[in-house]
Design a protein around this motif. Structure first.
Motif, PDB file in Angstrom:
ATOM      1  N   ILE A  66       0.820  -1.213   0.000  1.00 25.64           N
ATOM      2  CA  ILE A  66       0.000   0.000   0.000  1.00 25.64           C
ATOM      3  C   ILE A  66       0.853   1.263   0.000  1.00 25.64           C
ATOM      4  CG2 ILE A  66      -1.717   1.315   1.302  1.00 25.64           C
ATOM      5  CD1 ILE A  66      -2.878  -1.417   2.191  1.00 25.64           C
ATOM      6  N   ILE A 125      -2.040   5.707  -4.898  1.00 30.44           N
ATOM      7  CA  ILE A 125      -3.459   5.376  -4.987  1.00 30.44           C
ATOM      8  C   ILE A 125      -4.235   6.685  -5.032  1.00 30.44           C
ATOM      9  CG2 ILE A 125      -5.381   4.243  -3.827  1.00 30.44           C
ATOM     10  CD1 ILE A 125      -3.250   2.408  -2.488  1.00 30.44           C
ATOM     11  N   ASN A 127      -7.680   6.785  -6.052  1.00 30.76           N
ATOM     12  CA  ASN A 127      -9.112   6.630  -5.828  1.00 30.76           C
ATOM     13  C   ASN A 127      -9.400   5.236  -5.271  1.00 30.76           C
ATOM     14  OD1 ASN A 127      -9.477   4.752  -8.092  1.00 30.76           O
ATOM     15  ND2 ASN A 127      -9.171   6.557  -9.398  1.00 30.76           N
ATOM     16  N   PHE A 128     -10.638   5.021  -4.922  1.00 32.83           N
ATOM     17  CA  PHE A 128     -11.046   3.764  -4.299  1.00 32.83           C
ATOM     18  C   PHE A 128     -10.719   2.557  -5.175  1.00 32.83           C
ATOM     19  CE2 PHE A 128     -14.117   0.370  -3.704  1.00 32.83           C
ATOM     20  CZ  PHE A 128     -13.977   0.105  -2.346  1.00 32.83           C
ATOM     21  N   ASN A 129     -11.032   2.636  -6.461  1.00 33.67           N
ATOM     22  CA  ASN A 129     -10.805   1.491  -7.348  1.00 33.67           C
ATOM     23  C   ASN A 129      -9.329   1.138  -7.457  1.00 33.67           C
ATOM     24  OD1 ASN A 129     -13.490   0.930  -7.877  1.00 33.67           O
ATOM     25  ND2 ASN A 129     -13.572   2.371  -9.591  1.00 33.67           N
ATOM     26  N   GLU A 130      -8.464   2.144  -7.494  1.00 30.04           N
ATOM     27  CA  GLU A 130      -7.026   1.865  -7.516  1.00 30.04           C
ATOM     28  C   GLU A 130      -6.596   1.205  -6.209  1.00 30.04           C
ATOM     29  OE1 GLU A 130      -4.816   5.391  -8.431  1.00 30.04           O
ATOM     30  OE2 GLU A 130      -5.696   5.562 -10.438  1.00 30.04           O
ATOM     31  N   GLY A 131      -7.130   1.692  -5.104  1.00 28.85           N
ATOM     32  CA  GLY A 131      -6.816   1.090  -3.807  1.00 28.85           C
ATOM     33  C   GLY A 131      -7.286  -0.351  -3.734  1.00 28.85           C
ATOM     34  N   LYS A 132      -8.476  -0.586  -4.228  1.00 28.53           N
ATOM     35  CA  LYS A 132      -9.027  -1.946  -4.241  1.00 28.53           C
ATOM     36  C   LYS A 132      -8.145  -2.873  -5.075  1.00 28.53           C
ATOM     37  CE  LYS A 132     -13.291  -4.405  -5.292  1.00 28.53           C
ATOM     38  NZ  LYS A 132     -13.650  -4.897  -6.576  1.00 28.53           N
ATOM     39  N   THR A 133      -7.704  -2.399  -6.221  1.00 27.85           N
ATOM     40  CA  THR A 133      -6.839  -3.203  -7.089  1.00 27.85           C
ATOM     41  C   THR A 133      -5.505  -3.489  -6.414  1.00 27.85           C
ATOM     42  OG1 THR A 133      -7.893  -2.317  -9.068  1.00 27.85           O
ATOM     43  CG2 THR A 133      -5.712  -3.287  -9.346  1.00 27.85           C
ATOM     44  N   ILE A 148      -4.881  -3.671  -3.220  1.00 30.47           N
ATOM     45  CA  ILE A 148      -5.085  -4.636  -2.135  1.00 30.47           C
ATOM     46  C   ILE A 148      -5.363  -6.033  -2.685  1.00 30.47           C
ATOM     47  CG2 ILE A 148      -6.612  -5.249  -0.217  1.00 30.47           C
ATOM     48  CD1 ILE A 148      -6.712  -2.210   0.393  1.00 30.47           C
ATOM     49  N   GLU A 149      -6.152  -6.136  -3.734  1.00 30.84           N
ATOM     50  CA  GLU A 149      -6.400  -7.451  -4.349  1.00 30.84           C
ATOM     51  C   GLU A 149      -5.094  -8.065  -4.852  1.00 30.84           C
ATOM     52  OE1 GLU A 149      -9.307  -6.455  -7.299  1.00 30.84           O
ATOM     53  OE2 GLU A 149     -10.988  -6.694  -5.903  1.00 30.84           O
ATOM     54  N   ASN A 150      -4.268  -7.250  -5.509  1.00 34.55           N
ATOM     55  CA  ASN A 150      -2.977  -7.744  -5.994  1.00 34.55           C
ATOM     56  C   ASN A 150      -2.054  -8.116  -4.838  1.00 34.55           C
ATOM     57  OD1 ASN A 150      -3.769  -7.435  -8.655  1.00 34.55           O
ATOM     58  ND2 ASN A 150      -2.843  -5.405  -8.854  1.00 34.55           N
TER      59      ASN A 150
END
Length: 108
Positions: free
Chosen positions: A28, A33, A35-41, A43-45
């Motif tokens: 992290i 990051i 926005n939310f979608n970039e943060g989500k990606t 964390i998923e990765n």
């Protein structure tokens, strides 16, 4: 079952503290990051990498996936690491029981 630890006692759940630290510092904080979608990606990765690629010292520098694959397919590996894992489990139980004893909670 959800367990609570005594406040300000990170040594009571060192495994999860270590995991959180790894996710933050290795994935992290080194990512930009916006926005939310970039943060989500990110964390998923991070979770994928942590479980499938990243070597873990507690697993003799295998990734969890590599360790599990070898465990499932190599009886010699299971025999060698079976005792090691039982010792880890016993250590965890002792820590948990000591915590419950200090908190005066009946051990399940």
């Amino acid at each position: 079952r959800h367990e609570y630890i005594e406040r300000e006692t990170p040594t009571e759940n060192g495994d999860i503290e270590s995991f959180h630290n790894s996710i933050k510092t290795d994935y992290i904080w080194v990512s930009e990051i916006d926005n939310f979608n970039e943060g989500k990606t990110v964390i998923e990765n991070a979770f994928y990498d942590y479980n499938n690629i990243r070597p873990h010292s507690t697993l003799d520098y295998y990734s969890p996936k590599q360790f599990l694959d070898k465990w499932d397919n190599d009886s010699g590996f299971r025999e060698y690491y079976g005792e090691f894992l039982n010792n880890m489990k016993d250590s965890y139980r002792r820590r948990r029981n000591n915590y419950y004893r200090r908190m005066r909670i009946n051990v399940p």
